[in-house]
Design an enzyme around this catalytic site. Sequence first.
Site, short mmCIF file in Angstrom:
data_model
loop_
_atom_site.label_atom_id
_atom_site.label_comp_id
_atom_site.label_asym_id
_atom_site.label_seq_id
_atom_site.Cartn_x
_atom_site.Cartn_y
_atom_site.Cartn_z
N LYS A 146 -0.46 -2.64 -2.39
CA LYS A 146 -1.14 -2.56 -3.69
C LYS A 146 -0.16 -2.23 -4.81
O LYS A 146 -0.23 -2.78 -5.90
CB LYS A 146 -2.25 -1.50 -3.63
CG LYS A 146 -3.09 -1.37 -4.89
CD LYS A 146 -4.20 -0.36 -4.68
CE LYS A 146 -5.21 -0.41 -5.81
NZ LYS A 146 -4.69 0.05 -7.10
N GLU A 148 -3.21 11.27 -9.29
CA GLU A 148 -2.74 10.29 -8.31
C GLU A 148 -1.73 10.88 -7.34
O GLU A 148 -1.46 10.31 -6.28
CB GLU A 148 -2.14 9.09 -9.02
CG GLU A 148 -0.91 9.38 -9.84
CD GLU A 148 -0.60 8.27 -10.84
OE1 GLU A 148 0.55 7.82 -10.86
OE2 GLU A 148 -1.51 7.86 -11.58
N GLY A 182 -7.81 -0.86 -10.90
CA GLY A 182 -8.52 -0.36 -12.06
C GLY A 182 -7.93 -0.86 -13.36
O GLY A 182 -8.65 -1.09 -14.33
#
Length: 452
Positions: free
Chosen positions: A433, A336, A118
Amino acid sequence: MPVAWNPQARLGPRGVGYALRSMGSHTPDLWPAPLASTAVDADLRVPGSKSITNRALVLAALADGPSTIRGPLRARDTLLMAAALRALGVSVEDVDDDWLVTPGALRGPASVDCGLAGTVARFLPPVAALARGAVRFDGDARMRERPMGPLLEALRALGATIEDDGRNALPFTVHGAGTMPGGSVEIDASASSQFVSALLLAGAHYDDGVTVDHVGDRVPSMPHIEMTVSMLRDRGVDVDTGEPATWRVAPGPIKALDVAVEPDLSNAAPFLAAALVTGGRVRILGWPDQTYQPGARLHEIFTAMGGHVRHDSEGLTLRGPEAVQGVDLDLHDVGELTPVVAAVAALATGPSRLRGVAHLRGHETDRLAALATELRRLGSDVRESADGLEIRPRPMHGEVFRTYGDHRMAHAGAVLGLVVPGVQIENIATTTKTLPDFVGMWTSMLGREAAA
């Protein structure tokens, strides 16, 4: 004896594709999550913050001279950001463990691979509007589904030309004119704080600066906007935050600045959770005294769940309780952390309510639906509410824990696997990631060698 672990893994110039292929070649599609045979006892140093690294890269690319980013995270999201900036004409050079960023004339044509990041998909379109030429953005299939519309409409209102065939989503092309008028714009950032941060990061280079007025429900993850504002001010940018839900960035230079990247505190969550659920001890070395990272709230959250936390000059230490306690938490500002907190809650002695996180439906996956589905698969009683999860712990059993390509789902599954025999995690490689050697760190924490 505690296990000392100081990861030196670097993905290096071969890039993201190599990293994922390398991880996949050493990790089966179904990874048997290690069961903790005893209470965890470990000292760890987690790699640098993704949020800080990618903001530092963007600001260095727009600065008035070269900047060194010391100890950056090198993982999929940050390598994608570095590659995108290089495509736009910025030099990002490896210097030992650091990055030397030298600004260049922003130009197209260029192509930006956003992956599932993002920060790349949202932070760079406002920068691309300053380039001369066309810059095309695309990414993973899921990134094409994630919210982008409010940011693209705001950029159009500020003077950008964007071609997206009416999708307001990836893929799209920003046709940069070399300058941006800027000015005032209203935006609904209730789906992502990154919409605000994106405009602020580039706004000082717009002719009239930028004034961002949020309209809509409250903005999630406000600490990330505060991080953006702080990093801009550190570089001499005038940012006015005197009015609620309004941010004003004055036009002007962005000063070059060498910066050391803090450890990623959100990535510390599964390791601290390991101490919590096994009744053990984990110390995260180098925990900052002051930070805008949402992960700083782990101290408060895990204390509420029964942990005993101490922060001193060496780091933050968590000692687990005899039994984990259920909680009622508003995680709106720290969404998160929800997957790992949900995993711990499923192992508690009482029910938990996690709320304020409806926006997680637009993250790497629909995290609320994914967590409810996977926790139920392992035997827990979970109800998905309008803005969160209600978790009633039940005896759990081994089963495949699907990650949906989401690194934080993989973290949650690993925590459960410490105390639930037979948990198999699908696609553990998704952890690259933001954490390039999660498997190595996890198994070393347990005093074992990673499987070849």
